[in-house]
Write a protein that holds these residues in place. Sequence first.
Motif, mmCIF file in Angstrom:
data_model
loop_
_atom_site.group_PDB
_atom_site.id
_atom_site.type_symbol
_atom_site.label_atom_id
_atom_site.label_comp_id
_atom_site.label_asym_id
_atom_site.label_seq_id
_atom_site.Cartn_x
_atom_site.Cartn_y
_atom_site.Cartn_z
ATOM 1 N N THR A 114 -1.100 4.546 4.388
ATOM 2 C CA THR A 114 0.173 4.016 3.902
ATOM 3 C C THR A 114 0.521 2.775 4.713
ATOM 4 O O THR A 114 0.397 2.775 5.935
ATOM 5 C CB THR A 114 1.289 5.076 4.045
ATOM 6 N N MET A 115 0.891 1.708 3.996
ATOM 7 C CA MET A 115 1.224 0.462 4.700
ATOM 8 C C MET A 115 2.448 -0.148 4.037
ATOM 9 O O MET A 115 2.559 -0.150 2.829
ATOM 10 C CB MET A 115 0.020 -0.479 4.565
ATOM 11 N N PHE A 116 3.401 -0.603 4.834
ATOM 12 C CA PHE A 116 4.430 -1.442 4.228
ATOM 13 C C PHE A 116 4.630 -2.720 5.025
ATOM 14 O O PHE A 116 4.415 -2.770 6.230
ATOM 15 C CB PHE A 116 5.753 -0.715 3.960
ATOM 16 N N PHE A 117 5.006 -3.771 4.299
ATOM 17 C CA PHE A 117 5.051 -5.113 4.888
ATOM 18 C C PHE A 117 6.006 -5.977 4.070
ATOM 19 O O PHE A 117 6.292 -5.681 2.912
ATOM 20 C CB PHE A 117 3.647 -5.729 4.876
ATOM 21 N N ALA A 118 6.483 -7.057 4.710
ATOM 22 C CA ALA A 118 7.327 -8.035 4.009
ATOM 23 C C ALA A 118 6.437 -9.215 3.620
ATOM 24 O O ALA A 118 5.767 -9.793 4.480
ATOM 25 C CB ALA A 118 8.446 -8.501 4.934
ATOM 26 N N HIS A 119 6.401 -9.589 2.351
ATOM 27 C CA HIS A 119 5.384 -10.579 1.961
ATOM 28 C C HIS A 119 5.601 -11.968 2.565
ATOM 29 O O HIS A 119 4.653 -12.725 2.682
ATOM 30 C CB HIS A 119 5.119 -10.618 0.446
#
Length: 372
Positions: A114-119
């Motif tokens: 699982t990965m989350f990021f701000a583009h």
Amino acid sequence: MESEESADRAPSATASFAATQQRSDEVWKQIGHDPRGFRVLTGERATGLLHVGHFFGSLENRLRLQELGVEMNIVIADYQALTDREASSRIEESVIGFVLDYLAIGLDPGNGRTMFFAHSYVPSLNQLMLPFLSLVTVSELQRNPTVKDEIAQMGTRAVSGLMLTYPVHQTADILFCHGNLVPGGKDQAPHLELARTIARRFNENYAKDKQYFAPPDLLLSDAPLLLGLDGRKMGKSLSNSIPISLSADETATRIKVAKTDSDRNISYDPERRPEVSNLLLLAALCRQERPEDIAASIGDSGGGKLKQILTEAVNERFRSIRARRRALEADMSYVRRLLLEGNARAEAIAAATLKDVRALMKMAYEGPGIDK
Ligand code: TRP
């Protein structure tokens, strides 16, 4: 690039939506057999706060996919928030709020899948947008029904270049990590169609026998649509929603002013009593019961009783999530660090894709013997 003519001969919107639904149903079955065959990319624009509608409409679904072992990539679309002028002054609050919500509900970047990021922090992703823009025509962008709706809602305000091109940015969000599955609502169907078109045209132009980008599929969720407390669409930046981050008391205050009707006998009838039925539906989702049964238990005790039951149901369902969120708020540097780690992970993946894209487009200038 396909000619304008062939784009005009595309099937009608309803026919292609039926096909999307059918494809989505098939994909759900396949996930059960082979969760590792899918790479999910999904996300939301950073306007306002995530609310209970997001929870039951999409976040719960992400948890389910994570549990099934599907790779889960979540983009916090902060540049896309710039299309919304009211929201764009509070982007940071929204981005950090999303990270807190994701962590509190149990999306776990520590599991390695699982990965989350701000583009905005992923330069190689953003660079992919340039070749992608060259693969679509201005009139194709102007025809996008979701963008048209958003422009109509803005009233007379001038349309920015970003508004017209954000679906291409979204294609970069999906394809930078070779995402092949995008959970989302019906409004995302035109954007997915564009992503599929760009993937196909890229392959046609630069990777004829490689099929470098696989056209991604939209995965529709079967969650019922929740309305806002005033009976209109529940909005991230509107006061008609119940944000996940509210306290129990704030939740009670919001629900107290929810719209009901004058019939004291509570019944579930979404057609004729949309507001009352919507409150029943939310209570039912929280308690994992049927809205009809909750209505029967209230009988003719009226809207006040319904609101009391709903307040307890929401506060009970979100109690532990909110407690985890509070605990995380006490260590904001940890939360910010997690986001930066996600951004760095996304950049490493995007840079590898950009390197391939340069080579395929015959724009790699390092030459033999020089690696970087
Ligand atoms: N367009 C989505 C929204 O309106 C947000 C978004 C940006 C997105 N990039 C994405 C969704 C990629 C799915 C995949 O909220």
